[in-house]
Design a protein around this motif. Structure first.
Motif, short mmCIF file in Angstrom:
data_model
loop_
_atom_site.label_atom_id
_atom_site.label_comp_id
_atom_site.label_asym_id
_atom_site.label_seq_id
_atom_site.Cartn_x
_atom_site.Cartn_y
_atom_site.Cartn_z
N SER A 44 -30.74 -15.10 -5.62
CA SER A 44 -30.33 -15.70 -6.89
C SER A 44 -31.19 -16.93 -7.16
O SER A 44 -31.85 -17.46 -6.29
CB SER A 44 -28.86 -16.08 -6.87
N VAL A 45 -31.16 -17.39 -8.40
CA VAL A 45 -31.92 -18.56 -8.81
C VAL A 45 -30.98 -19.76 -8.78
O VAL A 45 -29.87 -19.71 -9.28
CB VAL A 45 -32.49 -18.35 -10.24
N PHE A 46 -31.45 -20.85 -8.21
CA PHE A 46 -30.62 -22.04 -8.06
C PHE A 46 -31.32 -23.21 -8.73
O PHE A 46 -32.36 -23.67 -8.26
CB PHE A 46 -30.43 -22.31 -6.56
N LYS A 47 -30.82 -23.67 -9.84
CA LYS A 47 -31.39 -24.81 -10.54
C LYS A 47 -30.44 -25.99 -10.39
O LYS A 47 -29.28 -25.90 -10.73
CB LYS A 47 -31.60 -24.49 -12.01
N ILE A 48 -31.00 -27.08 -9.86
CA ILE A 48 -30.19 -28.27 -9.64
C ILE A 48 -30.67 -29.37 -10.58
O ILE A 48 -31.86 -29.65 -10.66
CB ILE A 48 -30.31 -28.75 -8.19
N THR A 49 -29.74 -29.95 -11.27
CA THR A 49 -30.05 -31.10 -12.11
C THR A 49 -29.46 -32.34 -11.43
O THR A 49 -28.75 -32.24 -10.43
CB THR A 49 -29.44 -30.93 -13.51
N SER A 50 -29.72 -33.48 -11.99
CA SER A 50 -29.14 -34.70 -11.43
C SER A 50 -27.62 -34.68 -11.57
O SER A 50 -26.90 -35.24 -10.74
CB SER A 50 -29.72 -35.93 -12.11
N ALA A 51 -27.11 -34.01 -12.59
CA ALA A 51 -25.66 -33.89 -12.76
C ALA A 51 -25.05 -33.03 -11.66
O ALA A 51 -23.96 -33.33 -11.17
CB ALA A 51 -25.34 -33.30 -14.12
N THR A 52 -25.75 -31.97 -11.23
CA THR A 52 -25.26 -31.12 -10.15
C THR A 52 -25.20 -31.92 -8.86
O THR A 52 -24.23 -31.82 -8.10
CB THR A 52 -26.16 -29.89 -9.97
N THR A 53 -26.22 -32.71 -8.59
CA THR A 53 -26.25 -33.51 -7.38
C THR A 53 -25.10 -34.51 -7.36
O THR A 53 -24.41 -34.65 -6.36
CB THR A 53 -27.61 -34.25 -7.27
N ALA A 54 -24.89 -35.20 -8.46
CA ALA A 54 -23.79 -36.17 -8.54
C ALA A 54 -22.43 -35.48 -8.44
O ALA A 54 -21.52 -35.99 -7.77
CB ALA A 54 -23.88 -36.96 -9.84
N SER A 55 -22.29 -34.33 -9.07
CA SER A 55 -21.03 -33.60 -9.01
C SER A 55 -20.73 -33.14 -7.60
O SER A 55 -19.58 -33.19 -7.15
CB SER A 55 -21.08 -32.38 -9.93
N PHE A 56 -21.75 -32.67 -6.90
CA PHE A 56 -21.55 -32.22 -5.52
C PHE A 56 -21.11 -33.38 -4.64
O PHE A 56 -20.18 -33.27 -3.86
CB PHE A 56 -22.83 -31.58 -4.98
N GLY A 57 -21.77 -34.52 -4.78
CA GLY A 57 -21.39 -35.68 -3.98
C GLY A 57 -19.96 -36.11 -4.23
O GLY A 57 -19.23 -36.48 -3.30
N ALA A 58 -19.53 -36.07 -5.47
CA ALA A 58 -18.15 -36.46 -5.82
C ALA A 58 -17.13 -35.42 -5.37
O ALA A 58 -15.99 -35.75 -5.07
CB ALA A 58 -18.04 -36.69 -7.32
N ALA A 59 -17.53 -34.15 -5.32
CA ALA A 59 -16.59 -33.07 -4.99
C ALA A 59 -16.49 -32.79 -3.49
O ALA A 59 -15.61 -32.03 -3.09
CB ALA A 59 -17.00 -31.80 -5.72
N VAL A 60 -17.35 -33.36 -2.68
CA VAL A 60 -17.35 -33.05 -1.24
C VAL A 60 -15.99 -33.29 -0.59
O VAL A 60 -15.50 -32.43 0.14
CB VAL A 60 -18.49 -33.80 -0.52
N PRO A 61 -15.31 -34.42 -0.80
CA PRO A 61 -13.99 -34.58 -0.17
C PRO A 61 -12.98 -33.51 -0.57
O PRO A 61 -12.21 -33.03 0.25
CB PRO A 61 -13.54 -35.97 -0.63
N ARG A 62 -13.01 -33.11 -1.83
CA ARG A 62 -12.07 -32.08 -2.31
C ARG A 62 -12.44 -30.72 -1.75
O ARG A 62 -11.56 -29.91 -1.42
CB ARG A 62 -12.09 -32.05 -3.84
N LEU A 63 -13.73 -30.43 -1.62
CA LEU A 63 -14.17 -29.11 -1.15
C LEU A 63 -14.07 -28.95 0.36
O LEU A 63 -13.80 -27.85 0.85
CB LEU A 63 -15.62 -28.85 -1.58
N THR A 64 -14.32 -30.02 1.11
CA THR A 64 -14.40 -29.90 2.56
C THR A 64 -13.21 -30.49 3.30
O THR A 64 -12.98 -30.15 4.45
CB THR A 64 -15.66 -30.61 3.08
N GLY A 65 -12.50 -31.41 2.66
CA GLY A 65 -11.43 -32.10 3.36
C GLY A 65 -11.96 -33.25 4.21
O GLY A 65 -11.21 -33.87 4.95
#
Length: 169
Positions: free
Chosen positions: A121-142
């Motif tokens: 698959s194709v994976f395009k990351i923007t700066s918004a994706t990077t920021a969203s991932f950083g903010a969502a890590v506690p919710r996604l991983t515990g």
């Protein structure tokens, strides 16, 4: 006698109107909470098989990697290279329009959450994706983040994935 006989006859006549075997409702459809249609399919067999992302992430085996990477940024790049891209070694996250794979990799004992695209698959990351991932890590991983989000690849066409160090204590 008449007060006892009429309710008994009514109950017996109504009991003969149903089919044999268990019948299950298919869902809430009104204020009274009663299902409007019935299903003879066993719906309880599939209930609870879909795990939440943090639970599924915790059950994943962590890939252990030994590297000569000197600092956390270099270790994050090694973690991205070794992150899972299949359902057996990663958890699917994202919406219906884009599914990404979340896995855990330990590089020299440091644990990282790695976000990559599924295979083929194709994976395009923007700066918004990077920021969203950083903010969502506690919710996604515990787990809490223990550093910055690292990206492998310099442009959105060449980005291979994201990694963030975790503190799960």
């Amino acid at each position: 006698m008449k007060h006892f006989l009429l309710p008994t006859i009514a109950a017996l006549s109504l009991a003969g109107c149903t089919e044999a075997g268990p019948r299950k409702g298919v869902g809430f459809t009104g204020i009274d909470g009663e299902p409007r249609t019935l299903s003879t399919r066993d719906t309880d067999a599939n209930f609870g098989r879909s795990l939440s992302v943090p639970v599924a992430f915790a059950e994943l085996p962590t890939r252990q990697v030994i590297s000569d990477a000197p600092d956390q940024g270099a270790q994050a790049l090694v973690a991205i290279d070794n992150g899972g891209r299949l359902v057996g070694n990663a958890v699917e996250v994202g919406g219906s329009d884009r599914v990404l794979m979340l896995s855990s990799v330990a590089v020299n004992g440091s644990l990282f959450a790695v976000l990559r695209a599924p295979e083929n698959s194709v994976f395009k990351i923007t700066s918004a994706t990077t920021a969203s991932f950083g903010a969502a890590v506690p919710r996604l991983t515990g787990c809490l983040t223990a550093g910055n989000v690292y990206q492998k690849g310099k442009s959105s066409r060449r980005t291979q994935g994201l990694a963030v160090p975790l503190n799960c204590r």
